[in-house]
Design a protein around this motif. Structure first.
Motif, PDB file in Angstrom:
ATOM      1  N   GLN A   3      14.042  10.199 152.513  1.00  0.00           N
ATOM      2  CA  GLN A   3      14.713   9.390 153.527  1.00  0.00           C
ATOM      3  C   GLN A   3      15.747  10.215 154.277  1.00  0.00           C
ATOM      4  OE1 GLN A   3      15.992   6.294 150.661  1.00  0.00           O
ATOM      5  NE2 GLN A   3      15.308   4.836 152.229  1.00  0.00           N
ATOM      6  N   GLY A   4      15.743  10.073 155.594  1.00  0.00           N
ATOM      7  CA  GLY A   4      16.836  10.586 156.393  1.00  0.00           C
ATOM      8  C   GLY A   4      17.959   9.568 156.368  1.00  0.00           C
ATOM      9  N   TRP A   5      19.101   9.935 156.922  1.00  0.00           N
ATOM     10  CA  TRP A   5      20.217   8.995 156.929  1.00  0.00           C
ATOM     11  C   TRP A   5      19.858   7.731 157.695  1.00  0.00           C
ATOM     12  CZ3 TRP A   5      24.781  12.794 158.212  1.00  0.00           C
ATOM     13  CH2 TRP A   5      24.984  13.638 157.115  1.00  0.00           C
ATOM     14  N   HIS A   6      19.079   7.870 158.766  1.00  0.00           N
ATOM     15  CA  HIS A   6      18.676   6.698 159.553  1.00  0.00           C
ATOM     16  C   HIS A   6      17.805   5.760 158.708  1.00  0.00           C
ATOM     17  CE1 HIS A   6      15.841   9.965 160.104  1.00  0.00           C
ATOM     18  NE2 HIS A   6      14.889   9.069 160.351  1.00  0.00           N
ATOM     19  N   ASP A   7      16.978   6.322 157.823  1.00  0.00           N
ATOM     20  CA  ASP A   7      16.169   5.497 156.918  1.00  0.00           C
ATOM     21  C   ASP A   7      17.058   4.771 155.915  1.00  0.00           C
ATOM     22  OD1 ASP A   7      13.463   6.191 157.778  1.00  0.00           O
ATOM     23  OD2 ASP A   7      13.881   8.173 156.940  1.00  0.00           O
TER      24      ASP A   7
ATOM     25  N   TRP B 202      18.229  16.066 155.670  1.00  0.00           N
ATOM     26  CA  TRP B 202      18.373  15.378 154.386  1.00  0.00           C
ATOM     27  C   TRP B 202      17.014  14.960 153.829  1.00  0.00           C
ATOM     28  CZ3 TRP B 202      22.770  15.314 151.752  1.00  0.00           C
ATOM     29  CH2 TRP B 202      22.863  14.481 150.644  1.00  0.00           C
TER      30      TRP B 202
ATOM     31  N   SER C  82      22.335  10.485 162.341  1.00  0.00           N
ATOM     32  CA  SER C  82      21.626  11.625 161.745  1.00  0.00           C
ATOM     33  C   SER C  82      21.755  12.890 162.593  1.00  0.00           C
ATOM     34  CB  SER C  82      20.138  11.288 161.567  1.00  0.00           C
ATOM     35  OG  SER C  82      19.971  10.302 160.581  1.00  0.00           O
TER      36      SER C  82
ATOM     37  N   TYR D   1      19.630   7.002 164.332  1.00  0.00           N
ATOM     38  CA  TYR D   1      19.240   8.371 164.664  1.00  0.00           C
ATOM     39  C   TYR D   1      20.452   9.165 165.130  1.00  0.00           C
ATOM     40  CZ  TYR D   1      14.070   8.475 164.617  1.00  0.00           C
ATOM     41  OH  TYR D   1      12.762   8.520 164.259  1.00  0.00           O
TER      42      TYR D   1
ATOM     43  N   ARG E 282      17.499   1.290 162.870  1.00  0.00           N
ATOM     44  CA  ARG E 282      16.948   2.610 162.539  1.00  0.00           C
ATOM     45  C   ARG E 282      17.054   3.546 163.748  1.00  0.00           C
ATOM     46  NH1 ARG E 282      12.009   5.687 162.048  1.00  0.00           N
ATOM     47  NH2 ARG E 282      11.950   6.686 159.994  1.00  0.00           N
TER      48      ARG E 282
ATOM     49  N   GLY F  10      21.433  14.690 159.006  1.00  0.00           N
ATOM     50  CA  GLY F  10      20.764  13.470 158.562  1.00  0.00           C
ATOM     51  C   GLY F  10      19.255  13.576 158.565  1.00  0.00           C
ATOM     52  N   PHE F  11      18.709  14.447 159.422  1.00  0.00           N
ATOM     53  CA  PHE F  11      17.266  14.686 159.441  1.00  0.00           C
ATOM     54  C   PHE F  11      16.872  15.713 158.373  1.00  0.00           C
ATOM     55  CE2 PHE F  11      17.969  13.212 163.832  1.00  0.00           C
ATOM     56  CZ  PHE F  11      17.101  12.133 163.822  1.00  0.00           C
TER      57      PHE F  11
END
Length: 152
Positions: free
Chosen positions: A136-140, A128, A118, A115, A111, A125-126
């Motif tokens: 959810q962000g891309w990292h999630d 998002w 993202s 970051y 995760r 990605g954030f």
């Protein structure tokens, strides 16, 4: 009822944490980390540390203090507390998307590294988080986590 909603870790009402809540938590975490890392960096590098101009690597302690320490702190907070201090203050938790439990150590590392995925395309990605059904962000998505608000 999904596994996440029936998990003992999640309170009665499941609510995915939105973009603004997560933004404020990140701001709190950033201020806390800066309160620790900036004085340490100034003690070690003193006059070399400048506010103006481009950021350059000051030396080996710069890597330890400003890159490794924050990464280790964040990953360990996610793994052991399911939240960083900022998320704790705003009553949120990072949990495994399927179980609702604290993310595993490898999941937390993934995760954190995600970051950077993202961040790279203009923080898309954030952002998002604001449009995603599960916030959810891309990292999630990459790590298989969700961030939930704790409501009683």
């Amino acid at each position: 009822m999904s596994e996440l909603e029936s998990s003992p870790e999640i309170s009665e009402t499941l609510e995915y944490a939105g973009f603004l809540d997560r933004f404020w938590a990140t701001l709190i975490d950033t201020l806390i980390l800066m309160a620790i890392t900036l004085p340490l960096t100034m003690i070690i590098y003193g006059g070399q540390l400048t506010i103006e101009g481009s950021r350059q690597l000051l030396g080996p302690w710069d890597i330890v203090i400003n890159w490794l320490f924050p990464a280790l702190a964040v990953v360990l907070f996610w793994h052991y507390k399911s939240a960083t201090p900022g998320k704790m203050i705003i009553t949120m938790k990072v949990v495994d998307e399927k179980t609702g439990l604290a993310p595993g150590l490898s999941q937390s590392v993934i995760r954190y590294l995600a970051y950077f995925v993202s961040i790279l395309p203009f923080f898309l990605g954030f952002f998002w988080i604001a449009v995603d059904k599960k916030k959810q962000g891309w990292h999630d998505k990459i790590a298989g986590t969700v961030v939930v608000r704790l409501r009683k």
